[in-house]
Scaffold this motif. Structure first.
Motif, PDB file in Angstrom:
ATOM      1  N   LYS A  79       0.789  -1.273  -0.205  1.00 55.89           N
ATOM      2  CA  LYS A  79       0.022  -0.108  -0.043  1.00 55.89           C
ATOM      3  C   LYS A  79       0.980   1.178   0.016  1.00 55.89           C
ATOM      4  O   LYS A  79       2.170   1.208   0.432  1.00 55.89           O
ATOM      5  N   GLU A  80       0.250   2.420  -0.204  1.00 51.96           N
ATOM      6  CA  GLU A  80       1.029   3.742  -0.337  1.00 51.96           C
ATOM      7  C   GLU A  80       1.070   4.130   1.002  1.00 51.96           C
ATOM      8  O   GLU A  80       0.379   3.762   2.041  1.00 51.96           O
ATOM      9  N   ARG A  81       2.063   5.099   1.174  1.00 49.44           N
ATOM     10  CA  ARG A  81       2.418   5.418   2.500  1.00 49.44           C
ATOM     11  C   ARG A  81       1.082   6.703   2.836  1.00 49.44           C
ATOM     12  O   ARG A  81       0.684   7.262   1.999  1.00 49.44           O
ATOM     13  N   GLU A  82       0.701   6.579   4.256  1.00 46.38           N
ATOM     14  CA  GLU A  82      -0.720   7.265   4.297  1.00 46.38           C
ATOM     15  C   GLU A  82      -0.498   8.121   5.544  1.00 46.38           C
ATOM     16  O   GLU A  82       0.353   7.672   6.586  1.00 46.38           O
ATOM     17  N   PHE A  83      -1.207   9.099   5.738  1.00 49.05           N
ATOM     18  CA  PHE A  83      -1.053   9.999   6.919  1.00 49.05           C
ATOM     19  C   PHE A  83      -1.818   9.379   8.153  1.00 49.05           C
ATOM     20  O   PHE A  83      -2.808   8.662   8.044  1.00 49.05           O
ATOM     21  N   VAL A  84      -1.124   9.774   9.271  1.00 49.12           N
ATOM     22  CA  VAL A  84      -1.887   9.109  10.565  1.00 49.12           C
ATOM     23  C   VAL A  84      -2.032  10.250  11.517  1.00 49.12           C
ATOM     24  O   VAL A  84      -3.209  10.492  12.001  1.00 49.12           O
ATOM     25  N   ALA A  85      -1.140  11.206  11.641  1.00 50.23           N
ATOM     26  CA  ALA A  85      -1.502  12.337  12.604  1.00 50.23           C
ATOM     27  C   ALA A  85      -0.283  13.141  12.470  1.00 50.23           C
ATOM     28  O   ALA A  85       0.917  13.156  12.039  1.00 50.23           O
ATOM     29  N   ALA A  86      -0.612  14.548  12.959  1.00 46.92           N
ATOM     30  CA  ALA A  86       0.321  15.202  12.787  1.00 46.92           C
ATOM     31  C   ALA A  86       0.159  16.694  13.964  1.00 46.92           C
ATOM     32  O   ALA A  86      -0.874  16.612  14.504  1.00 46.92           O
ATOM     33  N   SER A  87       1.140  17.487  14.262  1.00 51.27           N
ATOM     34  CA  SER A  87       1.178  18.431  15.259  1.00 51.27           C
ATOM     35  C   SER A  87       1.904  19.838  14.943  1.00 51.27           C
ATOM     36  O   SER A  87       2.935  19.643  14.066  1.00 51.27           O
ATOM     37  N   SER A  88       1.336  20.691  15.179  1.00 52.66           N
ATOM     38  CA  SER A  88       1.825  22.072  14.855  1.00 52.66           C
ATOM     39  C   SER A  88       3.189  21.889  15.792  1.00 52.66           C
ATOM     40  O   SER A  88       3.409  21.377  16.651  1.00 52.66           O
ATOM     41  N   TRP A  89       4.018  23.125  15.556  1.00 49.67           N
ATOM     42  CA  TRP A  89       5.428  23.071  16.167  1.00 49.67           C
ATOM     43  C   TRP A  89       5.079  23.051  17.703  1.00 49.67           C
ATOM     44  O   TRP A  89       6.012  22.936  18.657  1.00 49.67           O
ATOM     45  N   SER A  90       4.161  23.903  18.269  1.00 43.89           N
ATOM     46  CA  SER A  90       3.827  24.029  19.460  1.00 43.89           C
ATOM     47  C   SER A  90       3.223  22.755  20.259  1.00 43.89           C
ATOM     48  O   SER A  90       2.956  22.811  21.321  1.00 43.89           O
ATOM     49  N   GLY A  91       2.476  21.804  19.299  1.00 38.98           N
ATOM     50  CA  GLY A  91       1.655  20.854  19.842  1.00 38.98           C
ATOM     51  C   GLY A  91       0.217  21.377  20.125  1.00 38.98           C
ATOM     52  O   GLY A  91      -0.669  20.635  20.587  1.00 38.98           O
ATOM     53  N   SER A  92      -0.085  22.772  19.849  1.00 40.02           N
ATOM     54  CA  SER A  92      -1.501  23.136  20.201  1.00 40.02           C
ATOM     55  C   SER A  92      -2.329  22.834  19.314  1.00 40.02           C
ATOM     56  O   SER A  92      -3.513  22.865  19.790  1.00 40.02           O
ATOM     57  N   SER A  93      -2.068  22.326  18.156  1.00 42.32           N
ATOM     58  CA  SER A  93      -2.733  21.902  17.055  1.00 42.32           C
ATOM     59  C   SER A  93      -2.464  20.573  16.561  1.00 42.32           C
ATOM     60  O   SER A  93      -1.425  20.265  16.526  1.00 42.32           O
ATOM     61  N   THR A  94      -3.444  19.768  16.374  1.00 39.34           N
ATOM     62  CA  THR A  94      -2.921  18.133  16.199  1.00 39.34           C
ATOM     63  C   THR A  94      -4.208  17.980  15.032  1.00 39.34           C
ATOM     64  O   THR A  94      -5.272  18.445  15.252  1.00 39.34           O
ATOM     65  N   TYR A  95      -3.928  16.831  14.142  1.00 44.85           N
ATOM     66  CA  TYR A  95      -4.847  16.455  13.193  1.00 44.85           C
ATOM     67  C   TYR A  95      -4.598  15.047  13.191  1.00 44.85           C
ATOM     68  O   TYR A  95      -3.656  14.493  13.375  1.00 44.85           O
ATOM     69  N   TYR A  96      -5.688  14.212  12.938  1.00 41.98           N
ATOM     70  CA  TYR A  96      -5.593  12.921  12.758  1.00 41.98           C
ATOM     71  C   TYR A  96      -6.500  12.320  11.614  1.00 41.98           C
ATOM     72  O   TYR A  96      -7.278  12.835  11.002  1.00 41.98           O
ATOM     73  N   ALA A  97      -6.015  11.402  10.971  1.00 41.16           N
ATOM     74  CA  ALA A  97      -6.880  10.465  10.209  1.00 41.16           C
ATOM     75  C   ALA A  97      -8.252   9.966  10.456  1.00 41.16           C
ATOM     76  O   ALA A  97      -8.067   9.640  11.779  1.00 41.16           O
ATOM     77  N   VAL A  98      -9.082   9.865   9.686  1.00 38.90           N
ATOM     78  CA  VAL A  98     -10.346   9.675  10.356  1.00 38.90           C
ATOM     79  C   VAL A  98     -10.132   7.942  10.935  1.00 38.90           C
ATOM     80  O   VAL A  98     -10.912   7.728  11.940  1.00 38.90           O
TER      81      VAL A  98
END
Length: 123
Positions: free
Chosen positions: A42-61
């Motif tokens: 499979k292709e590489r997929e996004f899991v999670a990310a964080s801004s530089w400060s950690g105040s903003s985070t993002y997740y795959a569904v």
């Protein structure tokens, strides 16, 4: 920047693991950080990310509510806490750093990549 991911292993479904990604260099605290994964064939997929400060985070569904990304800028380390693991989570997990300070689900935004750590979830 060099990134070293660790913490992978074999775990039963429903179990937990915490991945770590240690970074070299003084600019770590200004980088957006992400975790991606790649399962066999499979292709590489996004899991999670964080801004530089950690105040903003993002997740795959697919992992939202089960995984948590966090970072300790004093230790130049980003973590991925993985709970309620499922066999579908089996993959090589990669951490990545973006000189742009916000996190992103787009792997093209990342400038540096770690070597990956294998997570295997048995049913």
């Amino acid at each position: 920047v060099q990134l070293q991911a660790s913490g992978g292993g074999l775990v039963q479904a429903g179990g937990s693991l915490r991945l770590s990604c240690a970074a070299s260099g003084r600019a770590f605290s200004s980088y957006g950080m992400g975790w991606f994964r790649q399962a066999p064939g499979k292709e590489r997929e996004f899991v999670a990310a964080s801004s530089w400060s950690g105040s903003s985070t993002y997740y795959a569904v697919s992992v939202k509510g089960r995984f948590t990304i966090s970072r300790d800028n004093a230790k130049n380390t980003v973590y991925l806490q993985m709970n309620s693991l499922e066999p579908e989570d089996t993959a090589v997990y990669y951490c990545a750093a973006a000189t742009l300070g916000y996190g992103s689900s787009d792997l093209r935004r990342y400038d540096f990549w770690g070597q990956g750590t294998l997570v295997t979830v048995s049913s």
